[in-house]
Design an enzyme around this catalytic site. Structure first.
Site, PDB file in Angstrom:
ATOM      1  N   TRP A   1       0.892  -1.230   0.185  1.00 10.02           N
ATOM      2  CA  TRP A   1      -0.055  -0.008  -0.021  1.00 10.02           C
ATOM      3  C   TRP A   1       0.849   1.243  -0.189  1.00 10.02           C
ATOM      4  O   TRP A   1       1.874   1.144   0.543  1.00 10.02           O
ATOM      5  CB  TRP A   1      -1.009   0.004   1.144  1.00 10.02           C
ATOM      6  CG  TRP A   1      -2.384  -0.683   1.190  1.00 10.02           C
ATOM      7  CD1 TRP A   1      -2.610  -1.938   1.304  1.00 10.02           C
ATOM      8  CD2 TRP A   1      -3.344  -0.232   0.563  1.00 10.02           C
ATOM      9  NE1 TRP A   1      -3.704  -2.231   0.732  1.00 10.02           N
ATOM     10  CE2 TRP A   1      -4.563  -1.174   0.444  1.00 10.02           C
ATOM     11  CE3 TRP A   1      -3.895   1.066   0.278  1.00 10.02           C
ATOM     12  CZ2 TRP A   1      -5.761  -0.928  -0.092  1.00 10.02           C
ATOM     13  CZ3 TRP A   1      -5.053   1.510  -0.324  1.00 10.02           C
ATOM     14  CH2 TRP A   1      -6.142   0.341  -0.299  1.00 10.02           C
TER      15      TRP A   1
ATOM     16  N   SER B   1      -0.019  -3.199   5.828  1.00  9.58           N
ATOM     17  CA  SER B   1       0.687  -3.224   6.886  1.00  9.58           C
ATOM     18  C   SER B   1       0.129  -4.227   8.073  1.00  9.58           C
ATOM     19  O   SER B   1       0.824  -4.811   8.834  1.00  9.58           O
ATOM     20  CB  SER B   1       0.540  -1.957   7.816  1.00  9.58           C
ATOM     21  OG  SER B   1       1.325  -0.782   6.839  1.00  9.58           O
TER      22      SER B   1
ATOM     23  N   LEU C   1       0.883   3.882   6.673  1.00  7.22           N
ATOM     24  CA  LEU C   1      -0.523   4.104   7.118  1.00  7.22           C
ATOM     25  C   LEU C   1      -0.675   5.548   7.087  1.00  7.22           C
ATOM     26  O   LEU C   1       0.006   6.290   7.503  1.00  7.22           O
ATOM     27  CB  LEU C   1      -0.752   3.453   8.476  1.00  7.22           C
ATOM     28  CG  LEU C   1      -0.677   1.939   8.446  1.00  7.22           C
ATOM     29  CD1 LEU C   1      -0.631   1.777  10.016  1.00  7.22           C
ATOM     30  CD2 LEU C   1      -1.784   1.250   7.718  1.00  7.22           C
TER      31      LEU C   1
ATOM     32  N   HIS D   1     -10.382   2.934  10.973  1.00  7.07           N
ATOM     33  CA  HIS D   1      -9.397   1.901  10.238  1.00  7.07           C
ATOM     34  C   HIS D   1      -7.888   2.258  10.491  1.00  7.07           C
ATOM     35  O   HIS D   1      -7.237   1.321  10.970  1.00  7.07           O
ATOM     36  CB  HIS D   1      -9.605   1.940   8.777  1.00  7.07           C
ATOM     37  CG  HIS D   1      -8.750   0.829   8.184  1.00  7.07           C
ATOM     38  ND1 HIS D   1      -7.561   1.271   7.666  1.00  7.07           N
ATOM     39  CD2 HIS D   1      -9.146  -0.423   7.940  1.00  7.07           C
ATOM     40  CE1 HIS D   1      -7.148   0.050   6.992  1.00  7.07           C
ATOM     41  NE2 HIS D   1      -8.015  -1.045   7.144  1.00  7.07           N
TER      42      HIS D   1
ATOM     43  N   PHE E   1      10.700  -1.272  13.826  1.00  8.36           N
ATOM     44  CA  PHE E   1       9.444  -0.826  13.561  1.00  8.36           C
ATOM     45  C   PHE E   1       9.655   0.301  12.392  1.00  8.36           C
ATOM     46  O   PHE E   1       9.946   1.431  12.602  1.00  8.36           O
ATOM     47  CB  PHE E   1       8.819   0.012  14.901  1.00  8.36           C
ATOM     48  CG  PHE E   1       7.608   0.382  14.578  1.00  8.36           C
ATOM     49  CD1 PHE E   1       6.328  -0.470  14.510  1.00  8.36           C
ATOM     50  CD2 PHE E   1       7.202   1.677  14.413  1.00  8.36           C
ATOM     51  CE1 PHE E   1       5.028  -0.240  14.122  1.00  8.36           C
ATOM     52  CE2 PHE E   1       5.848   2.295  14.455  1.00  8.36           C
ATOM     53  CZ  PHE E   1       4.639   1.286  14.441  1.00  8.36           C
TER      54      PHE E   1
END
Length: 210
Positions: free
Chosen positions: A26, A60, A127, A134, A159
């Site tokens: 994404w 993710s 994200l 969401h 991360f």
């Protein structure tokens, strides 16, 4: 004015490390830049091309599952490689008649396979907040799951998930800002963190703290 954000500089030798990168697909433009930044820094620290393994997942949310399976799979792969490191080449089949000559010994052939599990995994995702909850649910679940994996497996998981409120924030954190200030590619920081944590984890496991 320069920013005070970011870790202090430290150089670690990654030549003996095997590093995995798992990235979501994404927001591909941002992802591609982050992955490239991480790989560039891994190589700059001496990590060999053959020891950088890159895999992708749809989004993710799938990163924790992929990281967990890749860590487990790397141990299986390493165990298999250690058993099969010395392969025996018996040559092709033959239809010739038997001879009185003594059969020659099989020729040993070194098999080029990885013989170590991953020293660290970099999880990369992007994200960007939308109009629903969401974003919050994914951010929270993914961050907690990735933390849990490194605690449970003992393998550092870096991360590398951007949690941006706008597209511009995401672009700037991949070094792709639309304005004159392009921002900083955080993928570079994650590559450096993977080398540091992979190196330190090995050292700590041996009881070396100096």
């Amino acid at each position: 004015m320069s920013s005070i954000k970011g870790p202090s500089s430290a150089q670690f030798d990654g030549s003996s490390l095997r590093i995995a990168i798992v990235h979501a697909r994404w927001n591909k433009t941002v992802i591609d830049s982050l992955v490239a930044g991480a790989i560039n820094k891994l190589k700059a620290c001496g990590v060999k091309d053959s020891n950088i393994i890159v895999q992708s997942v749809p989004g993710s949310f799938e990163l924790p599952f992929a990281c967990s399976k890749m860590i487990a799979g790397s141990y299986v792969q390493a165990a298999t490689s250690s058993r099969d490191l010395l392969g025996l080449n018996f040559g092709g089949s033959s239809t010739s008649l038997p001879s009185n000559k003594e059969p020659s010994a099989p020729t040993p052939t070194l098999v080029d396979m990885p013989n170590a599990p991953f020293d660290a995994v970099v999880a990369i995702g992007v994200l960007i907040k939308g109009s629903t909850m969401h974003f919050e649910y994914i951010c929270d679940s993914v961050s907690h799951a990735l933390m849990r994996i490194q605690i449970d497996t003992g393998v550092p998981v870096i991360f590398g998930v951007l949690t941006a409120l706008t597209e511009d924030q995401a672009l700037e954190r991949a070094g792709l800002g639309r304005g004159a200030e392009k921002g900083h590619n955080h993928g570079e920081d994650w590559g450096l963190a993977a080398v540091e944590m992979g190196t330190q984890s090995k050292r700590w496991a041996e009881g070396k703290f100096l």
